[in-house]
Design a protein around this motif. Sequence first.
Motif, PDB file in Angstrom:
ATOM      1  N   VAL A  58       0.806  -1.227   0.000  1.00  0.00           N
ATOM      2  CA  VAL A  58       0.000   0.000   0.000  1.00  0.00           C
ATOM      3  C   VAL A  58       0.838   1.275   0.000  1.00  0.00           C
ATOM      4  O   VAL A  58       0.279   2.375  -0.069  1.00  0.00           O
ATOM      5  CB  VAL A  58      -0.945   0.030   1.223  1.00  0.00           C
ATOM      6  CG1 VAL A  58      -1.951  -1.103   1.168  1.00  0.00           C
ATOM      7  CG2 VAL A  58      -0.144  -0.032   2.534  1.00  0.00           C
ATOM      8  N   GLU A  59       2.149   1.168   0.055  1.00  0.00           N
ATOM      9  CA  GLU A  59       2.977   2.365   0.225  1.00  0.00           C
ATOM     10  C   GLU A  59       2.782   3.380  -0.898  1.00  0.00           C
ATOM     11  O   GLU A  59       2.876   4.597  -0.660  1.00  0.00           O
ATOM     12  CB  GLU A  59       4.454   1.956   0.318  1.00  0.00           C
ATOM     13  CG  GLU A  59       4.833   1.234   1.606  1.00  0.00           C
ATOM     14  CD  GLU A  59       4.417  -0.225   1.636  1.00  0.00           C
ATOM     15  OE1 GLU A  59       4.555  -0.872   2.691  1.00  0.00           O
ATOM     16  OE2 GLU A  59       3.956  -0.740   0.589  1.00  0.00           O
ATOM     17  N   LEU A  95      -4.934   2.803   5.526  1.00  0.00           N
ATOM     18  CA  LEU A  95      -4.076   1.747   4.981  1.00  0.00           C
ATOM     19  C   LEU A  95      -3.497   0.880   6.093  1.00  0.00           C
ATOM     20  O   LEU A  95      -2.468   0.239   5.924  1.00  0.00           O
ATOM     21  CB  LEU A  95      -2.930   2.379   4.168  1.00  0.00           C
ATOM     22  CG  LEU A  95      -3.346   3.334   3.040  1.00  0.00           C
ATOM     23  CD1 LEU A  95      -2.111   3.955   2.394  1.00  0.00           C
ATOM     24  CD2 LEU A  95      -4.181   2.598   1.985  1.00  0.00           C
ATOM     25  N   SER A  96      -4.180   0.851   7.227  1.00  0.00           N
ATOM     26  CA  SER A  96      -3.661   0.146   8.396  1.00  0.00           C
ATOM     27  C   SER A  96      -3.609  -1.362   8.201  1.00  0.00           C
ATOM     28  O   SER A  96      -2.796  -2.046   8.827  1.00  0.00           O
ATOM     29  CB  SER A  96      -4.502   0.477   9.632  1.00  0.00           C
ATOM     30  OG  SER A  96      -5.871   0.130   9.414  1.00  0.00           O
ATOM     31  N   ASN A  97      -4.466  -1.877   7.342  1.00  0.00           N
ATOM     32  CA  ASN A  97      -4.452  -3.320   7.044  1.00  0.00           C
ATOM     33  C   ASN A  97      -5.050  -3.500   5.657  1.00  0.00           C
ATOM     34  O   ASN A  97      -6.219  -3.839   5.507  1.00  0.00           O
ATOM     35  CB  ASN A  97      -5.242  -4.102   8.085  1.00  0.00           C
ATOM     36  CG  ASN A  97      -5.245  -5.605   7.815  1.00  0.00           C
ATOM     37  OD1 ASN A  97      -4.387  -6.118   7.085  1.00  0.00           O
ATOM     38  ND2 ASN A  97      -6.196  -6.308   8.389  1.00  0.00           N
ATOM     39  N   GLY A  98      -4.247  -3.250   4.647  1.00  0.00           N
ATOM     40  CA  GLY A  98      -4.770  -3.241   3.297  1.00  0.00           C
ATOM     41  C   GLY A  98      -5.468  -1.933   3.008  1.00  0.00           C
ATOM     42  O   GLY A  98      -5.162  -0.892   3.599  1.00  0.00           O
ATOM     43  N   VAL A  99      -6.436  -1.951   2.105  1.00  0.00           N
ATOM     44  CA  VAL A  99      -7.166  -0.754   1.683  1.00  0.00           C
ATOM     45  C   VAL A  99      -8.614  -0.896   2.120  1.00  0.00           C
ATOM     46  O   VAL A  99      -9.304  -1.841   1.719  1.00  0.00           O
ATOM     47  CB  VAL A  99      -7.092  -0.580   0.157  1.00  0.00           C
ATOM     48  CG1 VAL A  99      -7.865   0.657  -0.276  1.00  0.00           C
ATOM     49  CG2 VAL A  99      -5.643  -0.492  -0.307  1.00  0.00           C
ATOM     50  N   ARG A 130      -9.920  -4.601   2.050  1.00  0.00           N
ATOM     51  CA  ARG A 130     -10.522  -4.861   3.365  1.00  0.00           C
ATOM     52  C   ARG A 130     -11.959  -4.352   3.310  1.00  0.00           C
ATOM     53  O   ARG A 130     -12.191  -3.143   3.280  1.00  0.00           O
ATOM     54  CB  ARG A 130      -9.719  -4.166   4.461  1.00  0.00           C
ATOM     55  CG  ARG A 130     -10.301  -4.318   5.864  1.00  0.00           C
ATOM     56  CD  ARG A 130      -9.253  -4.037   6.935  1.00  0.00           C
ATOM     57  NE  ARG A 130      -8.595  -2.762   6.758  1.00  0.00           N
ATOM     58  CZ  ARG A 130      -8.864  -1.650   7.450  1.00  0.00           C
ATOM     59  NH1 ARG A 130      -9.826  -1.666   8.366  1.00  0.00           N
ATOM     60  NH2 ARG A 130      -8.197  -0.542   7.230  1.00  0.00           N
ATOM     61  N   PHE A 131     -12.893  -5.287   3.266  1.00  0.00           N
ATOM     62  CA  PHE A 131     -14.286  -4.914   3.031  1.00  0.00           C
ATOM     63  C   PHE A 131     -15.207  -5.651   4.007  1.00  0.00           C
ATOM     64  O   PHE A 131     -14.881  -6.739   4.487  1.00  0.00           O
ATOM     65  CB  PHE A 131     -14.693  -5.236   1.590  1.00  0.00           C
ATOM     66  CG  PHE A 131     -14.638  -6.705   1.248  1.00  0.00           C
ATOM     67  CD1 PHE A 131     -15.756  -7.513   1.381  1.00  0.00           C
ATOM     68  CD2 PHE A 131     -13.459  -7.283   0.794  1.00  0.00           C
ATOM     69  CE1 PHE A 131     -15.717  -8.862   1.075  1.00  0.00           C
ATOM     70  CE2 PHE A 131     -13.397  -8.642   0.491  1.00  0.00           C
ATOM     71  CZ  PHE A 131     -14.526  -9.432   0.627  1.00  0.00           C
ATOM     72  N   PRO A 132     -16.388  -5.073   4.294  1.00  0.00           N
ATOM     73  CA  PRO A 132     -17.341  -5.735   5.190  1.00  0.00           C
ATOM     74  C   PRO A 132     -18.164  -6.790   4.452  1.00  0.00           C
ATOM     75  O   PRO A 132     -18.614  -6.566   3.329  1.00  0.00           O
ATOM     76  CB  PRO A 132     -18.228  -4.580   5.666  1.00  0.00           C
ATOM     77  CG  PRO A 132     -18.192  -3.594   4.539  1.00  0.00           C
ATOM     78  CD  PRO A 132     -16.825  -3.717   3.925  1.00  0.00           C
ATOM     79  N   ASP A 133     -18.340  -7.926   5.104  1.00  0.00           N
ATOM     80  CA  ASP A 133     -19.177  -8.996   4.564  1.00  0.00           C
ATOM     81  C   ASP A 133     -20.432  -9.093   5.431  1.00  0.00           C
ATOM     82  O   ASP A 133     -20.347  -9.463   6.601  1.00  0.00           O
ATOM     83  CB  ASP A 133     -18.413 -10.316   4.585  1.00  0.00           C
ATOM     84  CG  ASP A 133     -19.221 -11.492   4.058  1.00  0.00           C
ATOM     85  OD1 ASP A 133     -20.423 -11.316   3.757  1.00  0.00           O
ATOM     86  OD2 ASP A 133     -18.648 -12.598   3.963  1.00  0.00           O
ATOM     87  N   PRO A 134     -21.606  -8.761   4.890  1.00  0.00           N
ATOM     88  CA  PRO A 134     -22.828  -8.776   5.720  1.00  0.00           C
ATOM     89  C   PRO A 134     -23.205 -10.153   6.231  1.00  0.00           C
ATOM     90  O   PRO A 134     -23.973 -10.257   7.189  1.00  0.00           O
ATOM     91  CB  PRO A 134     -23.898  -8.215   4.775  1.00  0.00           C
ATOM     92  CG  PRO A 134     -23.356  -8.406   3.397  1.00  0.00           C
ATOM     93  CD  PRO A 134     -21.872  -8.299   3.522  1.00  0.00           C
TER      94      PRO A 134
END
Length: 422
Positions: free
Chosen positions: A254-255, A264-268, A290-294
Amino acid sequence: MPSHVVIVGGSMGGLRAAEQLLANKFDGVVTIVGDEKHMPYNRPPLSKDVLAAERDEHNSTLDHWHSSVAFRQRKSIADVRWRLGSPATASDLDAKTITLADGEVLHYDGLVIATGLRPRRLDLPGPKSGRHVIRTLDDAINLRAELQPGSRVIVVGGGFIGCETAATATKLGCQVHIVEPMAAPMIRPLGEEFGTALRRVHEASGVHVHTGVSVEEAVAGNDDPERLAAVTLTDGTRLDADVLIESVGSHPNVEWLDGNGLDLSNGVLCDNHLRVESRPDVVAVGDIARFPDPAAGSIPRRIEHWCIPTDTAKRAAVSLIHHLNGDDEDTTPFSPLPSFWSDQFGLRLQGYGAPGDADHISVLDGDLSAPIDDDPSALHGTVVGYYRGSQLVGVVMISPTPASARKYREAIETYRTAVLTS
Protein backbone atom coordinates in the motif's frame (compact mmCIF):
# COMPACT_ATOMS: atom_id res chain seq x y z
CA MET A 1 -12.46 10.74 -25.37
CA PRO A 2 -12.96 7.19 -24.02
CA SER A 3 -12.57 6.58 -20.29
CA HIS A 4 -9.22 5.23 -19.09
CA VAL A 5 -9.08 2.67 -16.30
CA VAL A 6 -5.69 1.96 -14.76
CA ILE A 7 -5.32 -1.32 -12.88
CA VAL A 8 -2.32 -1.26 -10.54
CA GLY A 9 -1.31 -4.86 -9.96
CA GLY A 10 -0.37 -7.34 -12.67
CA SER A 11 -1.21 -10.61 -10.93
CA MET A 12 -4.44 -12.60 -10.75
CA GLY A 13 -6.51 -9.77 -9.25
CA GLY A 14 -5.48 -7.30 -11.94
CA LEU A 15 -6.14 -9.79 -14.70
CA ARG A 16 -9.58 -10.71 -13.37
CA ALA A 17 -10.47 -7.02 -12.98
CA ALA A 18 -9.65 -6.37 -16.64
CA GLU A 19 -11.68 -9.39 -17.73
CA GLN A 20 -14.67 -8.29 -15.68
CA LEU A 21 -14.55 -4.69 -16.91
CA LEU A 22 -14.67 -5.89 -20.49
CA ALA A 23 -17.27 -8.57 -19.77
CA ASN A 24 -19.50 -5.78 -18.41
CA LYS A 25 -19.23 -3.79 -21.65
CA PHE A 26 -16.62 -1.24 -20.61
CA ASP A 27 -15.64 0.35 -23.92
CA GLY A 28 -12.74 2.52 -22.81
CA VAL A 29 -8.99 1.93 -22.44
CA VAL A 30 -7.57 -0.45 -19.83
CA THR A 31 -3.94 -0.30 -18.68
CA ILE A 32 -2.45 -2.86 -16.27
CA VAL A 33 0.64 -1.89 -14.27
CA GLY A 34 2.72 -4.65 -12.67
CA ASP A 35 6.00 -4.86 -10.77
CA GLU A 36 6.93 -8.29 -12.15
CA LYS A 37 7.98 -8.67 -15.77
CA HIS A 38 5.88 -11.83 -16.15
CA MET A 39 2.34 -11.93 -17.43
CA PRO A 40 -0.13 -13.05 -14.71
CA TYR A 41 0.31 -16.59 -13.40
CA ASN A 42 -1.18 -18.94 -10.82
CA ARG A 43 0.57 -18.89 -7.43
CA PRO A 44 -0.64 -22.07 -5.60
CA PRO A 45 1.55 -24.37 -7.76
CA LEU A 46 4.69 -22.50 -6.66
CA SER A 47 4.94 -24.30 -3.31
CA LYS A 48 4.04 -27.66 -4.84
CA ASP A 49 4.43 -28.38 -8.56
CA VAL A 50 7.26 -25.95 -9.32
CA LEU A 51 9.33 -27.09 -6.33
CA ALA A 52 8.53 -30.79 -6.65
CA ALA A 53 9.17 -31.52 -10.34
CA GLU A 54 12.15 -33.63 -11.33
CA ARG A 55 15.27 -31.66 -12.16
CA ASP A 56 16.28 -31.76 -15.81
CA GLU A 57 17.34 -29.34 -18.51
CA HIS A 58 13.84 -29.09 -19.95
CA ASN A 59 12.14 -27.82 -16.82
CA SER A 60 14.94 -25.72 -15.34
CA THR A 61 14.20 -22.47 -17.17
CA LEU A 62 12.09 -19.58 -16.01
CA ASP A 63 10.28 -19.48 -19.36
CA HIS A 64 9.28 -23.14 -19.02
CA TRP A 65 7.82 -22.65 -15.57
CA HIS A 66 6.07 -19.43 -16.46
CA SER A 67 4.36 -21.15 -19.38
CA SER A 68 3.27 -23.97 -17.06
CA VAL A 69 1.59 -21.67 -14.52
CA ALA A 70 0.54 -18.69 -16.65
CA PHE A 71 -3.16 -17.91 -16.90
CA ARG A 72 -4.73 -18.36 -20.30
CA GLN A 73 -5.18 -15.00 -21.98
CA ARG A 74 -8.76 -14.51 -23.14
CA LYS A 75 -9.42 -12.85 -26.47
CA SER A 76 -11.53 -10.23 -24.70
CA ILE A 77 -8.42 -8.61 -23.19
CA ALA A 78 -6.36 -8.55 -26.39
CA ASP A 79 -6.42 -4.73 -26.42
CA VAL A 80 -5.41 -4.26 -22.78
CA ARG A 81 -2.23 -2.21 -22.40
CA TRP A 82 0.43 -3.79 -20.22
CA ARG A 83 3.09 -1.83 -18.28
CA LEU A 84 5.06 -4.63 -16.62
CA GLY A 85 8.33 -4.40 -14.73
CA SER A 86 7.76 -0.82 -13.55
CA PRO A 87 5.64 -0.72 -10.37
CA ALA A 88 3.60 2.20 -9.15
CA THR A 89 5.57 4.25 -6.62
CA ALA A 90 3.19 7.11 -5.88
CA SER A 91 -0.36 8.32 -6.49
CA ASP A 92 -2.46 11.46 -6.32
CA LEU A 93 -6.08 10.40 -6.11
CA ASP A 94 -7.35 13.96 -6.26
CA ALA A 95 -5.45 14.63 -9.48
CA LYS A 96 -6.18 11.08 -10.70
CA THR A 97 -2.56 10.23 -11.47
CA ILE A 98 -0.25 7.26 -10.85
CA THR A 99 3.54 7.60 -10.95
CA LEU A 100 5.61 4.59 -12.02
CA ALA A 101 9.14 3.65 -11.00
CA ASP A 102 10.50 4.74 -14.38
CA GLY A 103 9.02 8.21 -13.93
CA GLU A 104 6.02 7.83 -16.23
CA VAL A 105 2.79 9.42 -14.99
CA LEU A 106 -0.51 7.77 -15.92
CA HIS A 107 -3.80 9.67 -15.81
CA TYR A 108 -6.98 7.73 -15.12
CA ASP A 109 -10.74 8.11 -14.96
CA GLY A 110 -11.10 4.94 -12.90
CA LEU A 111 -8.54 3.18 -10.74
CA VAL A 112 -8.39 -0.46 -9.63
CA ILE A 113 -6.05 -1.24 -6.71
CA ALA A 114 -4.79 -4.81 -7.05
CA THR A 115 -1.24 -4.70 -5.68
CA GLY A 116 -1.71 -7.62 -3.30
CA LEU A 117 0.81 -8.69 -0.67
CA ARG A 118 4.51 -9.29 -0.18
CA PRO A 119 6.09 -11.74 2.30
CA ARG A 120 7.11 -10.54 5.72
CA ARG A 121 10.78 -11.21 6.44
CA LEU A 122 12.38 -12.24 9.71
CA ASP A 123 14.55 -9.59 11.34
CA LEU A 124 17.49 -11.85 12.12
CA PRO A 125 21.17 -11.22 12.65
CA GLY A 126 23.50 -13.36 10.59
CA PRO A 127 24.02 -14.34 6.95
CA LYS A 128 21.45 -13.68 4.21
CA SER A 129 22.46 -16.30 1.65
CA GLY A 130 20.30 -19.43 1.98
CA ARG A 131 17.22 -17.53 3.21
CA HIS A 132 14.08 -17.69 1.04
CA VAL A 133 10.43 -16.72 0.79
CA ILE A 134 7.80 -18.00 -1.66
CA ARG A 135 5.58 -15.43 -3.29
CA THR A 136 6.75 -15.05 -6.88
CA LEU A 137 7.81 -17.40 -9.64
CA ASP A 138 11.37 -16.13 -9.27
CA ASP A 139 11.25 -16.96 -5.55
CA ALA A 140 10.17 -20.53 -6.30
CA ILE A 141 12.83 -21.06 -8.98
CA ASN A 142 15.57 -19.76 -6.68
CA LEU A 143 14.42 -22.01 -3.83
CA ARG A 144 13.97 -24.99 -6.12
CA ALA A 145 17.68 -24.97 -6.95
CA GLU A 146 18.54 -25.46 -3.27
CA LEU A 147 16.10 -28.25 -2.39
CA GLN A 148 18.39 -31.18 -3.08
CA PRO A 149 18.25 -34.63 -1.46
CA GLY A 150 19.87 -34.36 1.94
CA SER A 151 19.53 -30.57 2.18
CA ARG A 152 18.81 -29.40 5.73
CA VAL A 153 15.73 -27.20 5.51
CA ILE A 154 14.18 -25.04 8.24
CA VAL A 155 10.66 -23.77 7.58
CA VAL A 156 9.67 -20.94 9.91
CA GLY A 157 5.89 -20.69 10.15
CA GLY A 158 3.39 -23.55 10.19
CA GLY A 159 0.64 -21.95 8.11
CA PHE A 160 -0.61 -23.12 4.73
CA ILE A 161 2.47 -22.14 2.71
CA GLY A 162 4.90 -23.31 5.38
CA CYS A 163 3.27 -26.73 5.75
CA GLU A 164 2.90 -27.22 1.98
CA THR A 165 6.54 -26.32 1.41
CA ALA A 166 7.69 -28.59 4.23
CA ALA A 167 5.75 -31.47 2.67
CA THR A 168 7.23 -30.80 -0.77
CA ALA A 169 10.79 -30.53 0.54
CA THR A 170 10.41 -33.77 2.50
CA LYS A 171 9.25 -35.63 -0.59
CA LEU A 172 12.32 -34.30 -2.40
CA GLY A 173 14.53 -36.02 0.18
CA CYS A 174 15.37 -32.98 2.32
CA GLN A 175 15.73 -33.10 6.09
CA VAL A 176 12.96 -30.73 7.18
CA HIS A 177 12.15 -28.91 10.41
CA ILE A 178 9.08 -26.71 10.95
CA VAL A 179 9.49 -23.99 13.57
CA GLU A 180 6.10 -22.67 14.72
CA PRO A 181 5.71 -20.14 17.57
CA MET A 182 2.21 -21.36 18.45
CA ALA A 183 1.24 -24.69 20.05
CA ALA A 184 0.61 -26.47 16.73
CA PRO A 185 0.75 -25.75 13.01
CA MET A 186 -2.17 -23.91 11.39
CA ILE A 187 -3.84 -22.92 14.66
CA ARG A 188 -4.96 -19.52 13.38
CA PRO A 189 -6.98 -20.79 10.41
CA LEU A 190 -8.02 -24.21 11.73
CA GLY A 191 -7.72 -24.34 15.53
CA GLU A 192 -5.51 -26.36 17.86
CA GLU A 193 -7.29 -29.73 17.53
CA PHE A 194 -7.00 -29.74 13.73
CA GLY A 195 -3.48 -28.31 13.92
CA THR A 196 -2.41 -31.11 16.26
CA ALA A 197 -3.70 -33.70 13.78
CA LEU A 198 -1.66 -32.06 11.01
CA ARG A 199 1.40 -32.07 13.24
CA ARG A 200 1.03 -35.85 13.58
CA VAL A 201 0.78 -36.16 9.79
CA HIS A 202 3.98 -34.18 9.27
CA GLU A 203 5.89 -36.00 11.98
CA ALA A 204 4.77 -39.40 10.69
CA SER A 205 6.03 -38.33 7.27
CA GLY A 206 9.49 -37.41 8.57
CA VAL A 207 9.19 -33.71 9.41
CA HIS A 208 10.53 -32.50 12.74
CA VAL A 209 8.06 -30.03 14.27
CA HIS A 210 9.14 -27.51 16.93
CA THR A 211 6.29 -25.55 18.54
CA GLY A 212 6.21 -22.70 21.02
CA VAL A 213 9.55 -21.37 19.75
CA SER A 214 10.89 -19.21 16.94
CA VAL A 215 14.21 -18.58 15.23
CA GLU A 216 16.48 -16.18 17.11
CA GLU A 217 19.58 -16.10 14.92
CA ALA A 218 20.92 -17.26 11.58
CA VAL A 219 24.43 -18.68 11.97
CA ALA A 220 27.13 -18.60 9.31
CA GLY A 221 29.52 -21.41 8.52
CA ASN A 222 33.25 -21.30 9.10
CA ASP A 223 34.01 -21.43 5.38
CA ASP A 224 31.64 -18.68 4.22
CA PRO A 225 30.51 -15.88 6.57
CA GLU A 226 27.72 -14.92 4.14
CA ARG A 227 26.19 -18.40 3.88
CA LEU A 228 23.68 -19.95 6.29
CA ALA A 229 24.93 -22.99 8.20
CA ALA A 230 22.58 -23.21 11.19
CA VAL A 231 19.87 -21.43 13.16
CA THR A 232 19.37 -21.05 16.88
CA LEU A 233 15.90 -21.14 18.38
CA THR A 234 14.58 -19.07 21.26
CA ASP A 235 14.83 -22.09 23.58
CA GLY A 236 18.55 -22.45 22.82
CA THR A 237 18.23 -25.32 20.34
CA ARG A 238 20.68 -25.20 17.43
CA LEU A 239 19.62 -26.74 14.12
CA ASP A 240 22.02 -27.25 11.23
CA ALA A 241 20.59 -25.64 8.11
CA ASP A 242 21.36 -25.18 4.43
CA VAL A 243 18.06 -23.46 3.66
CA LEU A 244 15.81 -21.21 5.76
CA ILE A 245 12.30 -20.69 4.37
CA GLU A 246 10.46 -17.76 5.94
CA SER A 247 6.70 -18.25 5.90
CA VAL A 248 5.68 -15.80 8.58
CA GLY A 249 2.90 -13.72 7.08
CA SER A 250 2.70 -10.81 4.69
CA HIS A 251 2.42 -7.06 4.23
CA PRO A 252 -0.14 -5.40 1.94
CA ASN A 253 1.53 -3.38 -0.83
CA VAL A 254 0.00 0.00 0.00
CA GLU A 255 2.98 2.36 0.23
CA TRP A 256 2.33 3.84 -3.23
CA LEU A 257 -1.03 5.08 -1.87
CA ASP A 258 0.48 7.09 1.00
CA GLY A 259 -0.53 10.73 1.24
CA ASN A 260 -4.10 10.31 0.02
CA GLY A 261 -5.79 10.22 3.42
CA LEU A 262 -6.78 6.56 3.13
CA ASP A 263 -7.00 4.00 5.92
CA LEU A 264 -4.08 1.75 4.98
CA SER A 265 -3.66 0.15 8.40
CA ASN A 266 -4.45 -3.32 7.04
CA GLY A 267 -4.77 -3.24 3.30
CA VAL A 268 -7.17 -0.75 1.68
CA LEU A 269 -10.44 -0.03 3.46
CA CYS A 270 -13.46 -0.39 1.14
CA ASP A 271 -17.23 -0.42 1.40
CA ASN A 272 -19.31 -3.49 0.58
CA HIS A 273 -19.10 -2.67 -3.13
CA LEU A 274 -15.27 -2.49 -3.08
CA ARG A 275 -15.25 1.31 -3.45
CA VAL A 276 -12.36 2.90 -1.60
CA GLU A 277 -13.39 5.34 1.15
CA SER A 278 -15.89 7.69 -0.53
CA ARG A 279 -14.03 7.61 -3.83
CA PRO A 280 -16.38 6.00 -6.36
CA ASP A 281 -13.70 6.25 -9.06
CA VAL A 282 -11.38 3.95 -7.06
CA VAL A 283 -12.01 0.28 -6.24
CA ALA A 284 -9.85 -2.51 -4.82
CA VAL A 285 -9.70 -6.23 -5.58
CA GLY A 286 -8.01 -9.29 -4.16
CA ASP A 287 -6.34 -9.80 -0.81
CA ILE A 288 -5.42 -6.13 -0.43
CA ALA A 289 -9.12 -5.15 -0.18
CA ARG A 290 -10.52 -4.86 3.36
CA PHE A 291 -14.29 -4.91 3.03
CA PRO A 292 -17.34 -5.74 5.19
CA ASP A 293 -19.18 -9.00 4.56
CA PRO A 294 -22.83 -8.78 5.72
CA ALA A 295 -22.96 -12.57 6.13
CA ALA A 296 -20.05 -12.48 8.57
CA GLY A 297 -20.83 -9.60 10.89
CA SER A 298 -19.97 -6.74 8.48
CA ILE A 299 -16.58 -6.15 10.12
CA PRO A 300 -14.16 -5.08 7.34
CA ARG A 301 -11.51 -7.73 6.79
CA ARG A 302 -9.09 -8.94 4.19
CA ILE A 303 -9.49 -12.48 2.81
CA GLU A 304 -6.40 -14.20 1.43
CA HIS A 305 -8.05 -17.14 -0.35
CA TRP A 306 -7.47 -18.00 -4.01
CA CYS A 307 -11.09 -17.37 -5.01
CA ILE A 308 -11.17 -13.80 -3.70
CA PRO A 309 -9.46 -12.02 -6.64
CA THR A 310 -12.14 -13.34 -9.00
CA ASP A 311 -15.05 -12.68 -6.63
CA THR A 312 -13.95 -9.15 -5.77
CA ALA A 313 -13.16 -8.33 -9.40
CA LYS A 314 -16.75 -9.13 -10.38
CA ARG A 315 -18.17 -6.77 -7.76
CA ALA A 316 -15.54 -4.02 -8.21
CA ALA A 317 -15.91 -3.91 -12.01
CA VAL A 318 -19.67 -3.37 -11.73
CA SER A 319 -19.18 -0.62 -9.12
CA LEU A 320 -16.61 1.22 -11.24
CA ILE A 321 -18.58 0.97 -14.49
CA HIS A 322 -21.74 2.26 -12.83
CA HIS A 323 -19.79 5.29 -11.63
CA LEU A 324 -18.12 5.96 -14.99
CA ASN A 325 -21.45 5.65 -16.80
CA GLY A 326 -23.35 7.73 -14.26
CA ASP A 327 -25.71 4.83 -13.54
CA ASP A 328 -27.47 4.10 -10.27
CA GLU A 329 -25.39 1.83 -8.04
CA ASP A 330 -26.14 -1.87 -7.71
CA THR A 331 -27.27 -2.30 -4.11
CA THR A 332 -27.08 -6.11 -4.09
CA PRO A 333 -25.07 -7.15 -0.98
CA PHE A 334 -21.61 -8.48 -1.78
CA SER A 335 -20.94 -11.62 0.23
CA PRO A 336 -18.45 -14.00 -1.43
CA LEU A 337 -18.18 -17.52 -0.02
CA PRO A 338 -14.64 -17.99 1.36
CA SER A 339 -13.17 -21.27 0.17
CA PHE A 340 -9.67 -22.72 0.33
CA TRP A 341 -7.67 -25.88 -0.12
CA SER A 342 -4.22 -27.20 0.70
CA ASP A 343 -2.34 -30.34 -0.37
CA GLN A 344 0.00 -31.98 2.18
CA PHE A 345 1.38 -35.53 2.12
CA GLY A 346 -1.45 -36.90 0.00
CA LEU A 347 -4.17 -35.13 1.99
CA ARG A 348 -6.41 -32.51 0.40
CA LEU A 349 -7.66 -30.02 2.98
CA GLN A 350 -10.77 -28.29 1.67
CA GLY A 351 -12.70 -25.60 3.52
CA TYR A 352 -15.70 -23.30 3.19
CA GLY A 353 -16.94 -20.40 5.24
CA ALA A 354 -15.15 -18.63 8.09
CA PRO A 355 -13.57 -21.11 10.54
CA GLY A 356 -11.78 -18.20 12.23
CA ASP A 357 -15.13 -16.81 13.41
CA ALA A 358 -15.97 -19.94 15.38
CA ASP A 359 -15.95 -20.26 19.17
CA HIS A 360 -15.88 -24.08 19.14
CA ILE A 361 -15.55 -27.01 16.76
CA SER A 362 -17.15 -30.42 16.34
CA VAL A 363 -15.92 -33.41 14.36
CA LEU A 364 -18.86 -34.24 12.08
CA ASP A 365 -17.37 -37.24 10.26
CA GLY A 366 -14.27 -39.36 10.77
CA ASP A 367 -11.74 -38.96 13.57
CA LEU A 368 -8.95 -36.37 13.85
CA SER A 369 -7.21 -38.60 16.40
CA ALA A 370 -7.23 -41.73 14.22
CA PRO A 371 -3.86 -43.57 14.31
CA ILE A 372 -1.94 -42.80 11.13
CA ASP A 373 1.48 -44.42 11.68
CA ASP A 374 3.13 -43.58 8.33
CA ASP A 375 -0.16 -43.49 6.37
CA PRO A 376 -2.07 -40.21 6.65
CA SER A 377 -4.88 -41.62 4.50
CA ALA A 378 -6.53 -42.83 7.74
CA LEU A 379 -7.79 -39.25 8.05
CA HIS A 380 -9.52 -39.26 4.66
CA GLY A 381 -13.16 -38.26 4.92
CA THR A 382 -12.79 -36.44 8.24
CA VAL A 383 -15.03 -33.37 8.44
CA VAL A 384 -14.73 -30.68 11.11
CA GLY A 385 -17.51 -28.16 11.70
CA TYR A 386 -16.75 -24.70 13.05
CA TYR A 387 -19.55 -23.17 15.13
CA ARG A 388 -20.37 -19.79 16.58
CA GLY A 389 -22.90 -20.62 19.22
CA SER A 390 -25.18 -23.18 17.60
CA GLN A 391 -24.57 -21.94 14.07
CA LEU A 392 -22.26 -23.69 11.61
CA VAL A 393 -20.08 -20.89 10.16
CA GLY A 394 -17.32 -22.95 8.56
CA VAL A 395 -16.28 -26.45 7.63
CA VAL A 396 -12.92 -28.06 6.83
CA MET A 397 -12.69 -31.51 5.24
CA ILE A 398 -9.80 -33.90 4.70
CA SER A 399 -9.82 -35.50 1.24
CA PRO A 400 -13.63 -35.44 1.01
CA THR A 401 -15.69 -37.23 -1.59
CA PRO A 402 -17.36 -34.90 -4.13
CA ALA A 403 -20.73 -35.63 -2.54
CA SER A 404 -19.47 -34.74 0.94
CA ALA A 405 -17.84 -31.53 -0.28
CA ARG A 406 -21.04 -30.51 -2.04
CA LYS A 407 -23.16 -31.30 1.02
CA TYR A 408 -21.14 -29.15 3.40
CA ARG A 409 -20.65 -26.33 0.95
CA GLU A 410 -24.43 -26.15 0.55
CA ALA A 411 -24.83 -26.08 4.34
CA ILE A 412 -22.54 -23.05 4.62
CA GLU A 413 -24.23 -21.34 1.67
CA THR A 414 -27.66 -21.91 3.24
CA TYR A 415 -26.53 -20.28 6.50
CA ARG A 416 -25.01 -17.27 4.73
CA THR A 417 -28.08 -16.78 2.58
CA ALA A 418 -30.29 -16.85 5.68
CA VAL A 419 -28.17 -14.15 7.30
CA LEU A 420 -28.40 -11.93 4.22
CA THR A 421 -32.18 -12.26 3.98
CA SER A 422 -32.99 -12.00 7.68
